[in-house]
Design a protein around this motif. Sequence first.
Motif, mmCIF file in Angstrom:
data_model
loop_
_atom_site.group_PDB
_atom_site.id
_atom_site.type_symbol
_atom_site.label_atom_id
_atom_site.label_comp_id
_atom_site.label_asym_id
_atom_site.label_seq_id
_atom_site.Cartn_x
_atom_site.Cartn_y
_atom_site.Cartn_z
ATOM 1 N N LEU A 156 37.500 39.777 36.324
ATOM 2 C CA LEU A 156 36.954 38.550 35.662
ATOM 3 C C LEU A 156 36.299 37.902 36.667
ATOM 4 O O LEU A 156 36.684 37.126 37.674
ATOM 5 N N ALA A 157 34.685 38.055 36.591
ATOM 6 C CA ALA A 157 34.167 37.338 37.735
ATOM 7 C C ALA A 157 33.701 36.042 37.280
ATOM 8 O O ALA A 157 32.976 35.964 36.204
ATOM 9 N N PHE A 158 33.978 35.026 37.980
ATOM 10 C CA PHE A 158 33.617 33.648 37.856
ATOM 11 C C PHE A 158 32.597 32.988 38.551
ATOM 12 O O PHE A 158 32.272 31.731 38.464
ATOM 13 N N ASP A 159 32.361 33.508 39.514
ATOM 14 C CA ASP A 159 30.968 32.975 40.363
ATOM 15 C C ASP A 159 30.447 33.986 41.400
ATOM 16 O O ASP A 159 31.026 35.034 41.724
ATOM 17 N N LEU A 160 29.164 33.673 41.631
ATOM 18 C CA LEU A 160 28.342 34.485 42.415
ATOM 19 C C LEU A 160 28.033 33.697 43.626
ATOM 20 O O LEU A 160 27.425 32.713 43.626
ATOM 21 N N LEU A 161 28.263 34.199 44.757
ATOM 22 C CA LEU A 161 28.170 33.609 46.108
ATOM 23 C C LEU A 161 27.126 33.942 47.098
ATOM 24 O O LEU A 161 26.497 33.243 48.026
ATOM 25 N N ARG A 162 26.648 35.271 46.955
ATOM 26 C CA ARG A 162 25.593 35.814 47.397
ATOM 27 C C ARG A 162 24.718 36.913 46.818
ATOM 28 O O ARG A 162 25.531 37.748 46.019
ATOM 29 N N LEU A 163 23.611 37.131 46.896
ATOM 30 C CA LEU A 163 22.647 38.129 46.136
ATOM 31 C C LEU A 163 21.382 38.532 47.147
ATOM 32 O O LEU A 163 20.774 37.576 47.347
ATOM 33 N N CYS B 222 23.779 46.157 43.263
ATOM 34 C CA CYS B 222 22.726 46.116 44.209
ATOM 35 C C CYS B 222 23.215 46.289 45.439
ATOM 36 O O CYS B 222 24.455 46.712 45.603
ATOM 37 N N ASP B 223 22.341 46.264 46.375
ATOM 38 C CA ASP B 223 22.650 46.555 47.764
ATOM 39 C C ASP B 223 23.380 45.485 48.637
ATOM 40 O O ASP B 223 24.475 45.904 49.606
ATOM 41 N N ASP B 224 23.430 44.071 48.046
ATOM 42 C CA ASP B 224 24.050 43.062 48.728
ATOM 43 C C ASP B 224 24.361 41.955 47.739
ATOM 44 O O ASP B 224 23.490 41.423 47.150
ATOM 45 N N VAL B 225 25.816 41.785 47.547
ATOM 46 C CA VAL B 225 26.410 40.991 46.503
ATOM 47 C C VAL B 225 27.836 40.521 46.978
ATOM 48 O O VAL B 225 28.510 41.404 47.300
ATOM 49 N N LEU B 226 27.981 39.269 46.727
ATOM 50 C CA LEU B 226 29.404 38.517 46.854
ATOM 51 C C LEU B 226 29.910 38.036 45.577
ATOM 52 O O LEU B 226 29.122 37.086 45.413
ATOM 53 N N LEU B 227 30.971 38.342 44.919
ATOM 54 C CA LEU B 227 31.283 37.636 43.763
ATOM 55 C C LEU B 227 32.817 37.097 44.083
ATOM 56 O O LEU B 227 33.641 37.714 44.715
ATOM 57 N N ASP B 228 33.105 36.080 43.209
ATOM 58 C CA ASP B 228 34.473 35.709 43.345
ATOM 59 C C ASP B 228 34.913 35.853 41.903
ATOM 60 O O ASP B 228 34.371 35.541 40.872
ATOM 61 N N GLY B 229 36.413 36.266 41.658
ATOM 62 C CA GLY B 229 36.943 36.608 40.416
ATOM 63 C C GLY B 229 38.176 36.849 40.698
ATOM 64 O O GLY B 229 38.926 36.455 41.783
ATOM 65 N N GLU B 230 38.791 37.296 39.590
ATOM 66 C CA GLU B 230 40.382 37.581 39.489
ATOM 67 C C GLU B 230 40.637 38.826 38.787
ATOM 68 O O GLU B 230 39.902 39.412 37.715
ATOM 69 N N ALA B 231 41.414 39.716 39.470
ATOM 70 C CA ALA B 231 41.574 41.144 38.907
ATOM 71 C C ALA B 231 42.998 40.689 37.916
ATOM 72 O O ALA B 231 43.954 40.343 38.277
ATOM 73 N N VAL B 232 42.985 41.276 36.595
ATOM 74 C CA VAL B 232 43.893 41.006 35.532
ATOM 75 C C VAL B 232 44.102 42.512 34.821
ATOM 76 O O VAL B 232 43.404 43.329 34.780
ATOM 77 N N THR B 233 45.414 42.324 34.629
ATOM 78 C CA THR B 233 45.905 43.613 33.641
ATOM 79 C C THR B 233 46.452 42.875 32.495
ATOM 80 O O THR B 233 47.489 42.174 32.432
ATOM 81 N N MET B 234 45.744 43.520 31.242
ATOM 82 C CA MET B 234 46.405 42.930 30.236
ATOM 83 C C MET B 234 47.493 44.014 29.442
ATOM 84 O O MET B 234 47.418 45.234 29.461
#
Length: 326
Positions: free
Chosen positions: A111-118, A65-77
């Motif tokens: 791995l997105a575990f939270d949504l802070l802005r939408l 979308c045009d505006d979103v803020l996610l919190d998460g972690e970049a992981v390499t398996m």
Amino acid sequence: MRPMLATHGDPRTGPPAGPAWVHEVKWDGIRLLADVTGGRLRLLTRSGRDIAVALPELRALADLCDDVLLDGEAVTMIGGRPSFSHVVDRVHTASAAAAGRLARTRPVTYLAFDLLRLDGMDLTALPWSARRAALEDLLDGVPGVQVPPVYVDGRELLAATADQGLEGVVSKRRDATYQPGVRSTDWLKFPHRDVRSVVVGGWRPQTGTAARLGAVHVGVPVDDGTGAPAVDPWGRLLLDYRGRVGSGLAGRAGSTLLARLEEVPRAAYPFTADIPRPEAAGSTWLEPQVVIDVAALGVTADGRLRQPSFQGVRPDLTPEDLLEEP
């Protein structure tokens, strides 16, 4: 915005039980805020550095979308388990061409575990349960992105992650708001290894050869009483000494770290207390710039790490970030 941080839970009691809590796997990756504004994606480390160019496989986030803020972690398996060293290698990539090649051979998953802005709405005051429901709806089927599962039995999850060689568990209150930059007891972490981030203030060569790294002297920033790092009269960061780290520096790990430290300007002794002359002998003192992770068996009464072992460089952290650590 700075990410919300978890407090260490009591290992004697383990994750809290009851319907007020949920539990997630603690992944061994790089914490990133994914910020999309006007179709432009920024992937921000805890130090605020944008590394979107290094992770082109996550560009589908820009189309959410045009505006979103996610919190998460970049992981390499690797072999079905997260590899911290592999994801750190990706963070260092500054060339778009090189990043594209690595995205094909060593991809990361966000791995997105939270949504802070939408869509311009600040969601941080909502309870975790509401943010989580909106997150699951938003990210269904986005390439390279997953919403990790949550579990109701934290102690069972802690045992399972130990069996599988994973990093640990994070427990979260269902009614918790998101508190940017705060280390909150609404989030509790239960790692299987006592891994700490520390700052390198100097190094000494391996006995008998100056070409190999023998050990690094490490510490943590001193709080000046206002929440800011203490500095000497010349404006240089001061560190509380946490000891000398020599284990884990054999072979390529030591060579790579030495090459990084040789790029750091030399400086005056950066620690607040003197260390024994035999430990300091032959050492080169540096500006406190490089953050590393070490595994240790706790801390001695005088603040030294017990049997510390080098785990890797943390390019996503600055020394000032460690003021948040307990």
